[in-house]
Design a protein around this motif. Structure first.
Motif, PDB file in Angstrom:
ATOM      1  N   LEU A  85     -32.391  58.476 -20.290  1.00  0.00           N
ATOM      2  CA  LEU A  85     -33.243  59.662 -20.125  1.00  0.00           C
ATOM      3  C   LEU A  85     -32.837  60.505 -18.924  1.00  0.00           C
ATOM      4  CD1 LEU A  85     -36.842  58.265 -20.813  1.00  0.00           C
ATOM      5  CD2 LEU A  85     -35.446  59.694 -22.318  1.00  0.00           C
ATOM      6  N   LEU A  86     -32.410  59.838 -17.855  1.00  0.00           N
ATOM      7  CA  LEU A  86     -32.066  60.531 -16.613  1.00  0.00           C
ATOM      8  C   LEU A  86     -30.593  60.931 -16.535  1.00  0.00           C
ATOM      9  CD1 LEU A  86     -34.154  58.299 -14.178  1.00  0.00           C
ATOM     10  CD2 LEU A  86     -34.680  60.642 -14.899  1.00  0.00           C
ATOM     11  N   GLY A  87     -29.821  60.601 -17.584  1.00  0.00           N
ATOM     12  CA  GLY A  87     -28.404  60.937 -17.582  1.00  0.00           C
ATOM     13  C   GLY A  87     -27.606  60.125 -16.583  1.00  0.00           C
ATOM     14  N   ILE A  88     -28.020  58.875 -16.365  1.00  0.00           N
ATOM     15  CA  ILE A  88     -27.349  57.981 -15.420  1.00  0.00           C
ATOM     16  C   ILE A  88     -26.749  56.829 -16.212  1.00  0.00           C
ATOM     17  CG2 ILE A  88     -27.668  56.431 -13.454  1.00  0.00           C
ATOM     18  CD1 ILE A  88     -29.977  58.288 -12.563  1.00  0.00           C
ATOM     19  N   GLU A  89     -25.426  56.783 -16.244  1.00  0.00           N
ATOM     20  CA  GLU A  89     -24.771  55.759 -17.065  1.00  0.00           C
ATOM     21  C   GLU A  89     -24.651  54.402 -16.385  1.00  0.00           C
ATOM     22  OE1 GLU A  89     -20.258  55.690 -17.506  1.00  0.00           O
ATOM     23  OE2 GLU A  89     -20.617  57.779 -16.957  1.00  0.00           O
ATOM     24  N   HIS A  90     -24.636  54.384 -15.064  1.00  0.00           N
ATOM     25  CA  HIS A  90     -24.476  53.123 -14.327  1.00  0.00           C
ATOM     26  C   HIS A  90     -25.850  52.514 -14.052  1.00  0.00           C
ATOM     27  CE1 HIS A  90     -20.539  54.820 -13.689  1.00  0.00           C
ATOM     28  NE2 HIS A  90     -21.023  55.773 -12.910  1.00  0.00           N
ATOM     29  N   VAL A  91     -26.123  51.384 -14.673  1.00  0.00           N
ATOM     30  CA  VAL A  91     -27.399  50.697 -14.438  1.00  0.00           C
ATOM     31  C   VAL A  91     -27.115  49.236 -14.122  1.00  0.00           C
ATOM     32  CG1 VAL A  91     -28.769  52.254 -15.861  1.00  0.00           C
ATOM     33  CG2 VAL A  91     -27.797  50.233 -16.895  1.00  0.00           C
ATOM     34  N   TYR A  92     -27.796  48.721 -13.115  1.00  0.00           N
ATOM     35  CA  TYR A  92     -27.597  47.344 -12.696  1.00  0.00           C
ATOM     36  C   TYR A  92     -28.947  46.638 -12.675  1.00  0.00           C
ATOM     37  CZ  TYR A  92     -25.605  43.385 -10.203  1.00  0.00           C
ATOM     38  OH  TYR A  92     -25.171  42.130  -9.860  1.00  0.00           O
ATOM     39  N   GLY A  93     -29.113  45.722 -13.592  1.00  0.00           N
ATOM     40  CA  GLY A  93     -30.309  44.893 -13.628  1.00  0.00           C
ATOM     41  C   GLY A  93     -30.042  43.606 -12.871  1.00  0.00           C
ATOM     42  N   ALA A  94     -30.503  43.546 -11.644  1.00  0.00           N
ATOM     43  CA  ALA A  94     -30.245  42.390 -10.788  1.00  0.00           C
ATOM     44  C   ALA A  94     -31.125  41.219 -11.202  1.00  0.00           C
ATOM     45  CB  ALA A  94     -30.496  42.763  -9.325  1.00  0.00           C
ATOM     46  N   HIS A  95     -30.484  40.128 -11.521  1.00  0.00           N
ATOM     47  CA  HIS A  95     -31.204  38.919 -11.903  1.00  0.00           C
ATOM     48  C   HIS A  95     -31.513  38.080 -10.665  1.00  0.00           C
ATOM     49  CE1 HIS A  95     -30.825  39.679 -16.166  1.00  0.00           C
ATOM     50  NE2 HIS A  95     -29.583  40.055 -15.928  1.00  0.00           N
ATOM     51  N   LEU A  96     -32.150  36.982 -10.854  1.00  0.00           N
ATOM     52  CA  LEU A  96     -32.642  36.146  -9.769  1.00  0.00           C
ATOM     53  C   LEU A  96     -31.573  35.852  -8.714  1.00  0.00           C
ATOM     54  CD1 LEU A  96     -35.087  34.623  -8.736  1.00  0.00           C
ATOM     55  CD2 LEU A  96     -34.361  32.650 -10.079  1.00  0.00           C
ATOM     56  N   TRP A  97     -30.365  35.556  -9.123  1.00  0.00           N
ATOM     57  CA  TRP A  97     -29.315  35.142  -8.198  1.00  0.00           C
ATOM     58  C   TRP A  97     -28.592  36.302  -7.508  1.00  0.00           C
ATOM     59  CZ3 TRP A  97     -29.480  34.524 -13.412  1.00  0.00           C
ATOM     60  CH2 TRP A  97     -28.638  35.355 -14.153  1.00  0.00           C
ATOM     61  N   ASP A  98     -28.782  37.532  -7.955  1.00  0.00           N
ATOM     62  CA  ASP A  98     -28.054  38.648  -7.343  1.00  0.00           C
ATOM     63  C   ASP A  98     -28.949  39.846  -7.040  1.00  0.00           C
ATOM     64  OD1 ASP A  98     -28.467  39.544  -9.915  1.00  0.00           O
ATOM     65  OD2 ASP A  98     -26.372  39.990 -10.333  1.00  0.00           O
ATOM     66  N   ARG A  99     -30.209  39.592  -6.811  1.00  0.00           N
ATOM     67  CA  ARG A  99     -31.169  40.672  -6.622  1.00  0.00           C
ATOM     68  C   ARG A  99     -31.051  41.315  -5.235  1.00  0.00           C
ATOM     69  NH1 ARG A  99     -33.739  35.924  -5.773  1.00  0.00           N
ATOM     70  NH2 ARG A  99     -35.243  35.830  -4.085  1.00  0.00           N
ATOM     71  N   LYS A 100     -31.606  42.521  -5.142  1.00  0.00           N
ATOM     72  CA  LYS A 100     -31.675  43.192  -3.841  1.00  0.00           C
ATOM     73  C   LYS A 100     -32.580  42.373  -2.931  1.00  0.00           C
ATOM     74  CE  LYS A 100     -33.469  46.740  -5.863  1.00  0.00           C
ATOM     75  NZ  LYS A 100     -34.213  47.959  -6.072  1.00  0.00           N
ATOM     76  N   PRO A 101     -32.272  42.252  -1.679  1.00  0.00           N
ATOM     77  CA  PRO A 101     -31.363  43.024  -0.843  1.00  0.00           C
ATOM     78  C   PRO A 101     -29.939  42.475  -0.768  1.00  0.00           C
ATOM     79  CG  PRO A 101     -32.626  41.581   0.561  1.00  0.00           C
ATOM     80  CD  PRO A 101     -33.102  41.346  -0.856  1.00  0.00           C
ATOM     81  N   GLY A 102     -29.590  41.509  -1.622  1.00  0.00           N
ATOM     82  CA  GLY A 102     -28.223  40.994  -1.608  1.00  0.00           C
ATOM     83  C   GLY A 102     -27.211  42.096  -1.884  1.00  0.00           C
ATOM     84  N   PRO A 103     -25.960  41.882  -1.490  1.00  0.00           N
ATOM     85  CA  PRO A 103     -24.958  42.949  -1.563  1.00  0.00           C
ATOM     86  C   PRO A 103     -24.345  43.206  -2.935  1.00  0.00           C
ATOM     87  CG  PRO A 103     -23.974  40.970  -0.652  1.00  0.00           C
ATOM     88  CD  PRO A 103     -25.455  40.691  -0.824  1.00  0.00           C
ATOM     89  N   ARG A 104     -24.472  42.275  -3.867  1.00  0.00           N
ATOM     90  CA  ARG A 104     -23.753  42.392  -5.137  1.00  0.00           C
ATOM     91  C   ARG A 104     -24.069  43.688  -5.887  1.00  0.00           C
ATOM     92  NH1 ARG A 104     -23.691  37.539  -9.232  1.00  0.00           N
ATOM     93  NH2 ARG A 104     -21.727  37.031  -8.245  1.00  0.00           N
TER      94      ARG A 104
END
Length: 178
Positions: A85-104
């Motif tokens: 909807l927002l015209g943003i192709e890069h999406v990152y769904g951070a799962h339990l092991w790589d969630r924010k605030p981690g750097p991945r």
């Protein structure tokens, strides 16, 4: 590490032109309570238009959605839907092991957008995930007021209460940037 460089009431109040003058034209955007209310499948009113205007004026070169989805295909589907909807192709769904605030997630976003930390901002509503994670990698960090109710995990952990207390100690009492 928890102090935002800028605090605005909402993404719609973010001055993309002023940040472009500082060399910032790439954006990592939190989703929940930053672009849309918690669990809404549509962007908050005005968000889509504000992002489109920033793109049209050349102040927004590229963006990535970064959200802690933890578990569940439904939350990941929502993230991808909002990206379309927002015209943003890069999406990152951070799962339990790589969630924010981690750097991945942040490193992934920088690589996808072809940007450097000095030209990239992280915009989000939480100090302990969005701002901390962005600051750790040297991004320009922007805190926004939450658009609605927090996720149950945020309430359970008392994160918003601690965040407000910390902002007060920093001398930041409302969304004015200082």
């Amino acid at each position: 590490m928890l102090e935002p460089r800028l605090w605005v009431s909402s993404l719609c109040q973010l001055d993309f032109e002023a940040l472009a003058a500082l060399g910032i034209s790439y954006y990592c955007l939190d989703v929940d309570n930053t672009l849309a209310r918690q669990d809404d499948w549509d962007p908050y009113p005005g968000v889509m238009e504000h992002l489109e205007q920033a793109r049209y004026r050349g102040h927004l070169r590229d963006a990535c959605l970064i959200s802690n989805v933890i578990f569940g295909p439904r939350r990941l589907a929502r993230l991808r839907h909002l990206g379309r909807l927002l015209g943003i192709e890069h999406v990152y769904g951070a799962h339990l092991w790589d969630r924010k605030p981690g750097p991945r997630a942040f490193r992934w976003a920088l690589a996808r957008m072809g940007s450097e930390p000095a030209s990239t901002a992280m915009v989000g509503d939480q100090l302990y995930t969005d701002i901390l994670g962005g600051n750790r990698l040297g991004l320009f960090t922007v805190l926004v007021d939450p658009l609605g109710e927090d996720h149950w995990t945020t309430r359970l952990l008392g994160r918003r209460r601690r965040q407000n207390r910390l902002l007060s100690q920093m001398g930041i009492t409302r969304a004015t940037g200082g």
